[in-house]
Design an enzyme around this catalytic site. Structure first.
Site, short mmCIF file in Angstrom:
data_model
loop_
_atom_site.label_atom_id
_atom_site.label_comp_id
_atom_site.label_asym_id
_atom_site.label_seq_id
_atom_site.Cartn_x
_atom_site.Cartn_y
_atom_site.Cartn_z
N CYS A 28 0.86 -1.20 0.00
CA CYS A 28 0.00 0.00 0.00
C CYS A 28 0.89 1.25 0.00
O CYS A 28 1.81 1.36 0.80
CB CYS A 28 -0.91 -0.06 1.23
SG CYS A 28 -1.37 1.53 1.94
N PHE A 30 0.44 4.29 0.95
CA PHE A 30 0.42 5.08 2.18
C PHE A 30 1.32 4.44 3.25
O PHE A 30 1.99 5.14 4.01
CB PHE A 30 -1.01 5.24 2.70
CG PHE A 30 -1.94 5.86 1.69
CD1 PHE A 30 -1.90 7.21 1.42
CD2 PHE A 30 -2.85 5.08 0.98
CE1 PHE A 30 -2.75 7.79 0.48
CE2 PHE A 30 -3.71 5.64 0.05
CZ PHE A 30 -3.65 7.00 -0.21
N CYS A 31 1.31 3.12 3.27
CA CYS A 31 2.15 2.40 4.24
C CYS A 31 3.62 2.50 3.85
O CYS A 31 4.50 2.65 4.71
CB CYS A 31 1.72 0.93 4.31
SG CYS A 31 -0.03 0.71 4.68
N1 LIG Z 1 -5.53 8.95 4.00
C1 LIG Z 1 -5.10 7.64 4.40
C2 LIG Z 1 -5.46 6.63 3.35
C3 LIG Z 1 -5.16 5.21 3.76
C4 LIG Z 1 -5.82 4.19 2.84
O1 LIG Z 1 -6.65 4.52 1.99
N2 LIG Z 1 -5.46 2.92 3.02
C5 LIG Z 1 -6.06 1.85 2.29
C6 LIG Z 1 -5.04 0.82 1.87
S1 LIG Z 1 -3.97 1.45 0.59
C7 LIG Z 1 -7.06 1.13 3.15
O2 LIG Z 1 -6.77 0.72 4.25
N3 LIG Z 1 -8.28 0.96 2.66
C8 LIG Z 1 -9.26 0.21 3.34
C9 LIG Z 1 -10.57 0.89 3.34
O3 LIG Z 1 -10.67 1.99 2.81
O4 LIG Z 1 -11.51 0.32 3.91
C10 LIG Z 1 -3.61 7.65 4.69
O5 LIG Z 1 -2.92 8.56 4.17
O6 LIG Z 1 -3.13 6.83 5.45
#
Ligand SMILES: N[C@@H](CCC(=O)N[C@@H](CS)C(=O)NCC(=O)O)C(=O)O
Ligand SMILES: *[C@@H]1O[C@H](CO)[C@@H](O)[C@H](O)[C@H]1NC(C)=O
Length: 295
Positions: A28, A30-31
């Site tokens: 991911c 963001f990670c």
């Molecule tokens: N704004 C957040 C976005 C994080 C994000 O969208 N993570 C995704 C994985 S790439 C996620 O966990 N999505 C699961 C969901 O939306 O339920 C950040 O910067 O950490």
């Protein structure tokens, strides 16, 4: 005198006092951004790879996305959102006036409703470091650099990330290769992985077409990727190694973190060949390998 100062400064670093656990999906963006930041600053952390299907590793949290960072600098704290994590920890490293708990309270969550009527959680101030005047001078000797860093961190979150999926799932073959990589790197059961690979690849192939529309990408999504990446290279310019000067700043780390998730995929190789990113990208790899820099 300088030397004593830097030794004293080093002693203030929270080396053993900051316990960090990162809940993530390895692939991911963001990670990956958060890992680039922690690695560059030489902060040790444990990783909990989250199974993206059941997500039971993050059951404890009502915030349902990754990354989540559990930080313990005396008392346990849960930080949500990659950019909040980065701004809060960076603030903590630079300025020891406030506890991490206080620092985190400067990034409140606010619920907003999008134009499509969807409720979303946003974090206020997420690109802003909470520094006093003296600390600001130390981190940003030139004022414009702070504004520039914020602008490009936001660009990485709001634009660059949206180019990833349409590019790595561009064709059925690429979608399959991407899922093969996601399943290999991620946490999946054996059957789950097989299922995820084929069903996921088909699903994401179609989802990525929808994303392409939503973000108004060109028919050839590579064009948007190349343009974005070259825009970044141009913003860094020829007179400095990184946007941060001789050292990467938070914008460099964000852009690198996002682009890195495409490593090993066709989109990444194409990007290396068709854009001017390579020298900067290589410098970033080297900078992150030399961990434990002073702040
Ligand atoms: N704004 C957040 C976005 C994080 C994000 O969208 N993570 C995704 C994985 S790439 C996620 O966990 N999505 C699961 C969901 O939306 O339920 C950040 O910067 O950490
Ligand atoms: C992160 O989310 C959890 C669960 O939703 C919440 O309890 C916690 O306060 C949030 N952390 C911050 C710093 O907002």
């Amino acid at each position: 005198m300088k030397k004593i100062e830097s030794v004293l400064f080093f002693l203030q670093l929270p080396a053993g006092s900051l316990q960090l656990t990162l809940y993530q999906y390895k692939t991911c963006p963001f990670c990956s951004k958060v890992r680039a930041f922690l690695d560059y600053h030489g902060l040790p952390y444990e990783i909990v790879e989250v199974n993206p299907i059941m997500r039971k590793e993050i059951k404890f949290s009502s915030y349902r996305k990754v990354p989540i960072l559990l930080a313990n600098a005396g008392s346990p704290l849960q930080l949500n959102d990659s950019s909040v994590i980065i701004s809060a920890i960076k603030t903590y490293l630079v300025s020891r006036r406030n506890s991490l708990e206080e620092i985190v309270s400067f990034y409140p969550a606010i619920k907003t409703v999008t134009e499509q009527g969807k409720e979303v959680l946003e974090y206020e101030n997420k690109y802003w470091l909470m520094l006093d005047e003296k600390e600001t001078k130390r981190v940003y000797p030139v004022k414009e650099v702070r504004v520039e860093e914020m602008k490009w961190r936001k660009w990485a979150d709001d634009w660059l990330v949206h180019l990833i999926s349409p590019n790595v799932y561009r064709t059925p073959k690429e979608a399959l290769a991407s899922f093969d990589y996601i399943v290999r790197e991620g946490k999946f059961g054996t059957l789950e992985g097989l299922f995820a690979k084929y069903v996921g690849a088909v699903a994401m192939f179609f989802v990525s077409k929808r994303l392409k529309k939503r973000h108004q990408l060109r028919d050839d999504v590579r064009e948007d990727l190349y343009e974005a990446v070259n825009e970044w290279v141009k913003a860094v310019g020829k007179n400095r190694l990184f946007m941060g000067g001789n050292q990467p700043n938070l914008a460099d780390l964000a852009v690198y973190g996002v682009l890195r998730v495409m490593e090993g995929l066709e989109a990444f190789d194409d990007m290396m060949v068709h854009t001017k990113i390579q020298p900067w990208y290589q410098r970033m790899e080297e900078a992150i390998e030399k961990t434990g820099v002073a702040i």
